[in-house]
Motif scaffolding. Structure first.
Motif, PDB file in Angstrom:
ATOM      1  N   THR A 156     109.350  43.323  -2.437  1.00  0.00           N
ATOM      2  CA  THR A 156     108.212  42.401  -2.467  1.00  0.00           C
ATOM      3  C   THR A 156     107.353  42.528  -3.720  1.00  0.00           C
ATOM      4  N   VAL A 157     106.923  43.755  -4.038  1.00  0.00           N
ATOM      5  CA  VAL A 157     106.062  43.929  -5.209  1.00  0.00           C
ATOM      6  C   VAL A 157     106.792  43.506  -6.477  1.00  0.00           C
ATOM      7  N   GLN A 221      84.312  42.714 -13.662  1.00  0.00           N
ATOM      8  CA  GLN A 221      83.724  41.694 -14.544  1.00  0.00           C
ATOM      9  C   GLN A 221      83.631  42.203 -15.981  1.00  0.00           C
ATOM     10  N   ALA A 222      83.281  43.481 -16.129  1.00  0.00           N
ATOM     11  CA  ALA A 222      83.155  44.052 -17.465  1.00  0.00           C
ATOM     12  C   ALA A 222      84.513  44.228 -18.140  1.00  0.00           C
ATOM     13  N   ALA A 223      85.541  44.551 -17.335  1.00  0.00           N
ATOM     14  CA  ALA A 223      86.872  44.794 -17.889  1.00  0.00           C
ATOM     15  C   ALA A 223      87.572  43.501 -18.312  1.00  0.00           C
ATOM     16  N   LYS A 224      87.241  42.400 -17.658  1.00  0.00           N
ATOM     17  CA  LYS A 224      87.806  41.083 -17.965  1.00  0.00           C
ATOM     18  C   LYS A 224      89.341  41.040 -17.889  1.00  0.00           C
ATOM     19  N   PRO A 225      89.907  41.406 -16.740  1.00  0.00           N
ATOM     20  CA  PRO A 225      91.364  41.305 -16.597  1.00  0.00           C
ATOM     21  C   PRO A 225      91.800  39.859 -16.394  1.00  0.00           C
ATOM     22  N   ASP A 226      93.103  39.632 -16.528  1.00  0.00           N
ATOM     23  CA  ASP A 226      93.653  38.308 -16.241  1.00  0.00           C
ATOM     24  C   ASP A 226      93.911  38.123 -14.753  1.00  0.00           C
ATOM     25  N   LEU A 227      94.172  39.234 -14.048  1.00  0.00           N
ATOM     26  CA  LEU A 227      94.454  39.149 -12.616  1.00  0.00           C
ATOM     27  C   LEU A 227      94.109  40.455 -11.936  1.00  0.00           C
ATOM     28  N   ILE A 228      93.926  40.354 -10.613  1.00  0.00           N
ATOM     29  CA  ILE A 228      93.695  41.528  -9.766  1.00  0.00           C
ATOM     30  C   ILE A 228      94.920  41.705  -8.875  1.00  0.00           C
ATOM     31  N   LEU A 229      95.392  42.947  -8.799  1.00  0.00           N
ATOM     32  CA  LEU A 229      96.446  43.311  -7.857  1.00  0.00           C
ATOM     33  C   LEU A 229      95.817  44.178  -6.783  1.00  0.00           C
ATOM     34  N   SER A 230      95.874  43.712  -5.541  1.00  0.00           N
ATOM     35  CA  SER A 230      95.179  44.376  -4.444  1.00  0.00           C
ATOM     36  C   SER A 230      96.148  44.999  -3.455  1.00  0.00           C
ATOM     37  N   ALA A 231      95.897  46.270  -3.140  1.00  0.00           N
ATOM     38  CA  ALA A 231      96.571  46.943  -2.029  1.00  0.00           C
ATOM     39  C   ALA A 231      95.505  47.536  -1.114  1.00  0.00           C
ATOM     40  N   LEU A 232      94.463  46.747  -0.861  1.00  0.00           N
ATOM     41  CA  LEU A 232      93.427  47.135   0.090  1.00  0.00           C
ATOM     42  C   LEU A 232      93.982  47.024   1.503  1.00  0.00           C
ATOM     43  N   LYS A 252      87.991  32.440 -10.840  1.00  0.00           N
ATOM     44  CA  LYS A 252      87.907  32.847 -12.243  1.00  0.00           C
ATOM     45  C   LYS A 252      89.016  33.831 -12.608  1.00  0.00           C
ATOM     46  N   ILE A 253      89.305  34.749 -11.695  1.00  0.00           N
ATOM     47  CA  ILE A 253      90.375  35.732 -11.905  1.00  0.00           C
ATOM     48  C   ILE A 253      91.264  35.700 -10.661  1.00  0.00           C
ATOM     49  N   PRO A 254      92.520  35.317 -10.775  1.00  0.00           N
ATOM     50  CA  PRO A 254      93.402  35.235  -9.606  1.00  0.00           C
ATOM     51  C   PRO A 254      93.660  36.598  -8.976  1.00  0.00           C
ATOM     52  N   ILE A 255      93.972  36.575  -7.680  1.00  0.00           N
ATOM     53  CA  ILE A 255      94.271  37.790  -6.915  1.00  0.00           C
ATOM     54  C   ILE A 255      95.665  37.683  -6.321  1.00  0.00           C
ATOM     55  N   ALA A 256      96.445  38.744  -6.467  1.00  0.00           N
ATOM     56  CA  ALA A 256      97.731  38.878  -5.777  1.00  0.00           C
ATOM     57  C   ALA A 256      97.669  40.165  -4.969  1.00  0.00           C
ATOM     58  N   SER A 257      98.155  40.120  -3.744  1.00  0.00           N
ATOM     59  CA  SER A 257      97.986  41.265  -2.852  1.00  0.00           C
ATOM     60  C   SER A 257      99.259  41.601  -2.095  1.00  0.00           C
ATOM     61  N   THR A 258      99.467  42.905  -1.877  1.00  0.00           N
ATOM     62  CA  THR A 258     100.586  43.378  -1.055  1.00  0.00           C
ATOM     63  C   THR A 258     100.200  43.535   0.403  1.00  0.00           C
ATOM     64  N   THR A 259      98.947  43.282   0.746  1.00  0.00           N
ATOM     65  CA  THR A 259      98.454  43.531   2.103  1.00  0.00           C
ATOM     66  C   THR A 259      97.633  42.393   2.691  1.00  0.00           C
ATOM     67  N   PHE A 260      97.162  41.475   1.859  1.00  0.00           N
ATOM     68  CA  PHE A 260      96.291  40.405   2.352  1.00  0.00           C
ATOM     69  C   PHE A 260      97.023  39.587   3.420  1.00  0.00           C
ATOM     70  N   GLY A 279     100.798  36.303  -2.139  1.00  0.00           N
ATOM     71  CA  GLY A 279     101.348  37.424  -1.387  1.00  0.00           C
ATOM     72  C   GLY A 279     102.865  37.350  -1.301  1.00  0.00           C
ATOM     73  N   ALA A 280     103.487  38.475  -1.048  1.00  0.00           N
ATOM     74  CA  ALA A 280     104.940  38.524  -0.856  1.00  0.00           C
ATOM     75  C   ALA A 280     105.245  39.459   0.298  1.00  0.00           C
ATOM     76  N   TYR A 281     105.985  38.945   1.282  1.00  0.00           N
ATOM     77  CA  TYR A 281     106.323  39.725   2.474  1.00  0.00           C
ATOM     78  C   TYR A 281     107.747  39.410   2.920  1.00  0.00           C
ATOM     79  N   GLY A 282     108.167  40.150   3.917  1.00  0.00           N
ATOM     80  CA  GLY A 282     109.470  39.895   4.515  1.00  0.00           C
ATOM     81  C   GLY A 282     109.427  38.845   5.601  1.00  0.00           C
ATOM     82  N   TYR A 283     108.210  38.355   5.921  1.00  0.00           N
ATOM     83  CA  TYR A 283     108.083  37.322   6.952  1.00  0.00           C
ATOM     84  C   TYR A 283     106.697  36.701   6.870  1.00  0.00           C
ATOM     85  N   PHE A 284     106.634  35.399   7.137  1.00  0.00           N
ATOM     86  CA  PHE A 284     105.374  34.682   7.330  1.00  0.00           C
ATOM     87  C   PHE A 284     105.492  33.859   8.608  1.00  0.00           C
TER      88      PHE A 284
END
Length: 412
Positions: A156-157, A221-232, A252-260, A279-284
């Protein structure tokens, strides 16, 4: 959404007066209760992980009911002894010991967080109780007594990160839960960012009880990344997505997550807070195959209060059915005979598609799906058939080393 204890007991053959004092027991009356095969269940139905655990219990119950309705296994009915582990690692340890020693179960399906898995896996190894961990995780477990049916980062990742980078850019900021799942998944995220020509600006970890993400949002906000990768992970961490939107950062900054989505976020959050998260999973739940639609309909018909039916529930159902296939093939409930049968390319056509156990790793070869949130639902963008759990295959070989019980961790 939390699980109704009262409703749960309505589906039990016995009532309990205290959550900790005794298990809830599911039985199917069609076969009676003589000489049953005993299935242990350890899942959170209270606490911050409850919205994930509840559908897993419903899926396990569905699988057991279907098996019993079809005549049971090797002429015997299944009986489930279930404990609510209450999102508490101490409860996992306590109830694992009880299932193994007092209840003398034949197999256990359970655990949600990787911390819970590692709290119980040594107990089941020690007491020689077959264990199924039916949850997506950080990968690497190599244990002949354990079968991991959920997706790994290689399934998935590896799909999620390049898709997010193609959409947003090369500079990533990682936020993750501060325990083994988040820590190791962050390493996989870093690997795939670098593999695709990008860089990780920072990686921040958060205990599961954290709800204030204001300082972190300022850092991002200070770092100014292009995207956030979340494993919250868990209900408390859902606060990040609300606070991100309140800070005016959504869009403003897209989010991709392994857990959302695993604790029902698209439904519990407003559309403005969840739309466009990748997101990417084995099932939706939104998969439109006949098997998926039937699976969802059955659970929702039996349990109108069910939260979102994610990979966790699908893999639990498929895990029970794979185990049942092993018992049928072995013609026995003997642990080693069942393990040998499961290693003989056992497969099951489930709600996520065809799932096959890999002999060398005890993980599954399965489909993976990429999706984003639109109007509080997942919209599937791409499917990847028969993806191998390659993150473990390079180091885990239970054919050559059947006594291995390690978890191999990626090094960067």
């Amino acid at each position: 959404m939390t699980f109704s204890r009262r409703r749960f007991l309505q589906h039990s053959a016995i009532a309990t007066t205290a959550l900790i004092a005794a298990p809830a027991v599911f039985r199917s009356g069609a076969l009676g209760a003589e000489n049953p095969i005993v299935v242990g269940s350890l899942h959170d139905q209270s606490g911050p992980i409850a919205a994930s655990g509840t559908p897993m219990v419903y899926a396990l119950q569905l699988a057991v009911d279907e098996i019993n309705a079809g005549g049971g296994l090797i002429g015997r009915p299944l009986k489930v002894i279930h404990y609510d582990t209450q999102s508490n690692i101490q409860m996992y340890s306590q109830f694992a010991q009880q299932l193994a020693v007092k209840d003398k179960v034949d197999v256990v399906h359970g655990g949600i967080t990787s911390a819970s898995r590692e709290a119980v896996r040594p107990t089941f190894d020690r007491f020689k109780v077959l264990y199924f961990y039916n949850v997506l995780y950080e990968g690497g477990v190599c244990d002949r007594n354990t079968f991991c049916t959920g997706t790994t980062p290689a399934q998935t990742v590896e799909k999620l990160v390049p898709a997010a980078m193609k959409k947003a850019g090369k500079k990533a900021y990682i936020i993750a839960a501060d325990y083994n799942y988040g820590q190791i998944t962050a390493k996989w995220m870093t690997k795939y960012v670098k593999d695709n020509g990008g860089e990780v600006l920072s990686t921040d970890f958060f205990p599961l009880d954290v709800t204030n993400f204001g300082p972190t949002i300022s850092k991002i906000q200070a770092a100014k990344p292009d995207l956030i990768l979340s494993a919250l992970v868990g209900g408390n961490h859902t606060a990040f997505y609300r606070q991100w939107t309140s800070a005016g950062m959504k869009g403003k900054i897209p989010i991709a997550s392994t857990t959302f989505g695993l604790v029902n976020e698209p439904t519990t959050l407003d559309a403005a807070e969840s739309d466009s998260i990748l997101g990417a999973y084995g099932y939706f739940e939104e998969l439109t195959t006949p098997a998926s639609k039937s699976f969802v309909e059955k659970i929702k018909k039996a349990h109108s209060d069910t939260p979102y039916i994610s990979e966790l529930a699908a893999c639990t159902y498929e895990g029970v059915m794979l185990w049942a296939g092993g018992v049928r093939k072995a013609g026995s409930i003997d642990r080693m005979k069942v393990i040998a049968a499961l290693e003989d390319s056992i497969s099951f056509d489930g709600p996520s598609g065809k799932v096959t156990l890999d002999k060398a790793t005890h993980h599954t070869i399965r489909n993976a799906f990429l999706a984003d949130v639109k109007d509080r639902k997942w919209s599937v963008l791409e499917s990847f058939p028969d993806v191998k759990p390659a993150d473990t295959a390079s180091v885990c070989d239970l054919v050559k080393n059947p006594n291995d019980t390690k978890q191999y961790i990626i090094s960067l």
